[in-house]
Design a protein around this motif. Structure first.
Motif, PDB file in Angstrom:
ATOM      1  N   ILE A 127       0.805  -1.215   0.000  1.00  0.00           N
ATOM      2  CA  ILE A 127       0.000   0.000   0.000  1.00  0.00           C
ATOM      3  C   ILE A 127       0.841   1.270   0.000  1.00  0.00           C
ATOM      4  N   SER A 128       2.117   1.128  -0.386  1.00  0.00           N
ATOM      5  CA  SER A 128       2.939   2.344  -0.435  1.00  0.00           C
ATOM      6  C   SER A 128       2.437   3.265  -1.539  1.00  0.00           C
ATOM      7  N   ALA A 129       2.580   4.545  -1.307  1.00  0.00           N
ATOM      8  CA  ALA A 129       1.924   5.544  -2.155  1.00  0.00           C
ATOM      9  C   ALA A 129       2.451   5.581  -3.584  1.00  0.00           C
ATOM     10  N   ASP A 130       3.773   5.350  -3.764  1.00  0.00           N
ATOM     11  CA  ASP A 130       4.322   5.544  -5.109  1.00  0.00           C
ATOM     12  C   ASP A 130       3.972   4.415  -6.077  1.00  0.00           C
ATOM     13  N   ALA A 131       3.888   3.181  -5.563  1.00  0.00           N
ATOM     14  CA  ALA A 131       3.573   2.084  -6.489  1.00  0.00           C
ATOM     15  C   ALA A 131       2.648   1.065  -5.830  1.00  0.00           C
ATOM     16  N   PRO A 132       1.372   1.413  -5.643  1.00  0.00           N
ATOM     17  CA  PRO A 132       0.474   0.450  -5.016  1.00  0.00           C
ATOM     18  C   PRO A 132       0.318  -0.779  -5.914  1.00  0.00           C
ATOM     19  N   GLN A 133       0.371  -1.963  -5.330  1.00  0.00           N
ATOM     20  CA  GLN A 133       0.197  -3.171  -6.149  1.00  0.00           C
ATOM     21  C   GLN A 133      -0.473  -4.275  -5.357  1.00  0.00           C
ATOM     22  N   VAL A 134      -0.986  -5.258  -6.109  1.00  0.00           N
ATOM     23  CA  VAL A 134      -1.599  -6.429  -5.491  1.00  0.00           C
ATOM     24  C   VAL A 134      -0.749  -7.637  -5.852  1.00  0.00           C
ATOM     25  N   LEU A 135      -0.414  -8.412  -4.808  1.00  0.00           N
ATOM     26  CA  LEU A 135       0.419  -9.595  -5.025  1.00  0.00           C
ATOM     27  C   LEU A 135      -0.440 -10.840  -4.828  1.00  0.00           C
ATOM     28  N   TYR A 136      -0.180 -11.862  -5.651  1.00  0.00           N
ATOM     29  CA  TYR A 136      -0.849 -13.153  -5.456  1.00  0.00           C
ATOM     30  C   TYR A 136       0.226 -14.217  -5.316  1.00  0.00           C
ATOM     31  N   GLN A 137       0.245 -14.882  -4.176  1.00  0.00           N
ATOM     32  CA  GLN A 137       1.277 -15.863  -3.829  1.00  0.00           C
ATOM     33  C   GLN A 137       2.675 -15.291  -4.096  1.00  0.00           C
ATOM     34  N   GLY A 138       2.841 -14.041  -3.702  1.00  0.00           N
ATOM     35  CA  GLY A 138       4.152 -13.404  -3.775  1.00  0.00           C
ATOM     36  C   GLY A 138       4.464 -12.741  -5.108  1.00  0.00           C
ATOM     37  N   ALA A 139       3.688 -13.044  -6.149  1.00  0.00           N
ATOM     38  CA  ALA A 139       3.985 -12.466  -7.467  1.00  0.00           C
ATOM     39  C   ALA A 139       3.056 -11.283  -7.731  1.00  0.00           C
ATOM     40  N   GLU A 140       3.611 -10.248  -8.340  1.00  0.00           N
ATOM     41  CA  GLU A 140       2.814  -9.065  -8.631  1.00  0.00           C
ATOM     42  C   GLU A 140       1.823  -9.389  -9.757  1.00  0.00           C
ATOM     43  N   LEU A 141       0.571  -8.991  -9.565  1.00  0.00           N
ATOM     44  CA  LEU A 141      -0.417  -9.171 -10.635  1.00  0.00           C
ATOM     45  C   LEU A 141      -0.180  -8.090 -11.668  1.00  0.00           C
ATOM     46  N   SER A 142      -0.228  -8.470 -12.928  1.00  0.00           N
ATOM     47  CA  SER A 142      -0.041  -7.444 -13.956  1.00  0.00           C
ATOM     48  C   SER A 142      -0.724  -7.877 -15.250  1.00  0.00           C
ATOM     49  N   GLY A 143      -0.830  -6.952 -16.190  1.00  0.00           N
ATOM     50  CA  GLY A 143      -1.353  -7.293 -17.513  1.00  0.00           C
ATOM     51  C   GLY A 143      -2.856  -7.443 -17.559  1.00  0.00           C
ATOM     52  N   TYR A 144      -3.577  -6.732 -16.743  1.00  0.00           N
ATOM     53  CA  TYR A 144      -5.044  -6.807 -16.776  1.00  0.00           C
ATOM     54  C   TYR A 144      -5.599  -5.391 -16.847  1.00  0.00           C
ATOM     55  N   ASP A 145      -6.803  -5.268 -17.391  1.00  0.00           N
ATOM     56  CA  ASP A 145      -7.420  -3.941 -17.547  1.00  0.00           C
ATOM     57  C   ASP A 145      -8.513  -3.664 -16.536  1.00  0.00           C
ATOM     58  N   ALA A 146      -9.141  -4.738 -16.025  1.00  0.00           N
ATOM     59  CA  ALA A 146     -10.306  -4.524 -15.167  1.00  0.00           C
ATOM     60  C   ALA A 146     -10.435  -5.655 -14.155  1.00  0.00           C
ATOM     61  N   VAL A 147     -11.145  -5.375 -13.089  1.00  0.00           N
ATOM     62  CA  VAL A 147     -11.486  -6.438 -12.137  1.00  0.00           C
ATOM     63  C   VAL A 147     -13.000  -6.434 -11.924  1.00  0.00           C
ATOM     64  N   ILE A 148     -13.543  -7.628 -11.673  1.00  0.00           N
ATOM     65  CA  ILE A 148     -14.979  -7.760 -11.363  1.00  0.00           C
ATOM     66  C   ILE A 148     -15.067  -8.314  -9.941  1.00  0.00           C
ATOM     67  N   PRO A 149     -15.302  -7.449  -8.961  1.00  0.00           N
ATOM     68  CA  PRO A 149     -15.323  -7.928  -7.575  1.00  0.00           C
ATOM     69  C   PRO A 149     -16.509  -8.851  -7.302  1.00  0.00           C
TER      70      PRO A 149
END
Ligand SMILES: Nc1ncnc2c1ncn2[C@@H]1O[C@H](COP(=O)(O)OP(=O)(O)OP(=O)(O)O)[C@@H](O)[C@H]1O
Ligand SMILES: [Mg+2]
Length: 277
Positions: free
Chosen positions: A3-25
């Protein structure tokens, strides 16, 4: 989540999630706190979320949700809420006296929804819940709904599917978990408008809106931010999941084109003018 301000990211099993445009909660009722935190994290990273994290919170608090709906001019069954047992009689009178419905605010799938047919039954149930420190709503009983409700599935500005749920004989709760059966139903223009208005009021682009058919028109009982699809898809034979994905794709494309327009307008503005000639 980082949750750091400069590069917020979501990790799944330690790997950064990337390459997606949208999420459907799809946030289960027992995971609201953590689930909305994850959705918020995606929003902060600039990812399009089909459902706003704030709107999920709004819809999860039943009392807050009903307050928002009334403020937006959406009709509900007459509903009362009180904290103190001293107010029981006034609360019962407020909703027009027995028969009335008592609802546990935290209840789901019909559990904790009770029909009190007499004043003494209503008092006993309310007292018992309050003694357990449970928060409850007291509601006018819409008898003419006949143990049925209408689930409208709102996507964007449309109701894309609707289903009538009918409780078995002797039961007034039309939850599928309580043995109700779903049917395809044609809704009226007024019901369609009410469902869309309710979803908008709560801030949900995708929602399941439950209506009761009353003598004074459709009344909203609830707005659900993660509506189940299996039951309503089987009944209506509409591929709702695909319709949601198509809608999300359109929204993302729209957002991206808006963003690139903004960039080109800003670039234009930043070009120094008036130097030539
Ligand atoms: N005021 C009312 N008048 C008539 N019937 C009602 C009323 N409130 C609820 N019901 C019936 O009881 C069912 C359950 O009520 P409600 O949807 O409020 O609680 P729930 O289903 O337990 O909660 P959730 O939908 O969050 O899981 C409704 O589907 C409807 O059939
Ligand atoms: Mg319900």
């Amino acid at each position: 989540m980082d949750i750091s301000a400069d590069a917020p990211q979501v990790l799944y099993q330690g790997a950064e999630l990337s390459g997606y445009d949208a999420v459907i909660p799809r946030i289960g009722a027992s995971h609201t706190f953590y689930g909305t935190a994850v959705v918020r994290q995606f929003e902060m990273s600039g990812v399009y979320s089909a459902i706003d994290s704030q709107a999920i919170m709004r819809s999860r608090d039943k009392l807050r949700c009903l307050q928002i709906l009334t403020r937006s001019g959406v009709d509900l069954p007459v509903t009362g809420f009180a904290h103190s047992i001293k107010d029981i009689d006034r609360l019962i009178d407020l909703v027009g006296g027995p028969p009335l419905v008592v609802k546990l605010i935290e209840g789901t799938q019909g559990n904790g929804v009770i029909l009190a047919e007499t004043r003494s039954a209503a008092c006993a149930v309310i007292e018992a819940f309050r003694q357990l420190d449970a928060n409850i709503l007291v509601q006018e009983f819409i008898e003419e709904a006949g143990g049925a409700d209408i689930r409208c599935l709102v996507v964007g500005r449309k109701v894309i599917a609707s289903m009538k749920r009918q409780a078995p004989p002797g039961e007034f709760r039309s939850n599928l978990h309580q043995g109700a059966v779903g049917f395809q139903v044609a809704i009226t223009p007024e019901e369609r408008l009410t469902a869309i208005k309710a979803a908008r009021a709560v801030g949900l682009r995708i929602a399941g809106v439950d209506l009761l058919r009353s003598r004074r028109g459709p009344l909203v009982m609830e707005v659900n931010s993660s509506p189940g699809l299996e039951g309503i898809e089987a009944v209506t034979r509409i591929d709702i999941a695909s319709r949601i994905i198509t809608y999300v794709e359109q929204q993302v494309l729209h957002q991206q084109s808006k963003r690139s327009n903004k960039i080109s307008i800003t670039e234009e503005k930043e070009t120094p003018r008036g130097f030539i000639g």
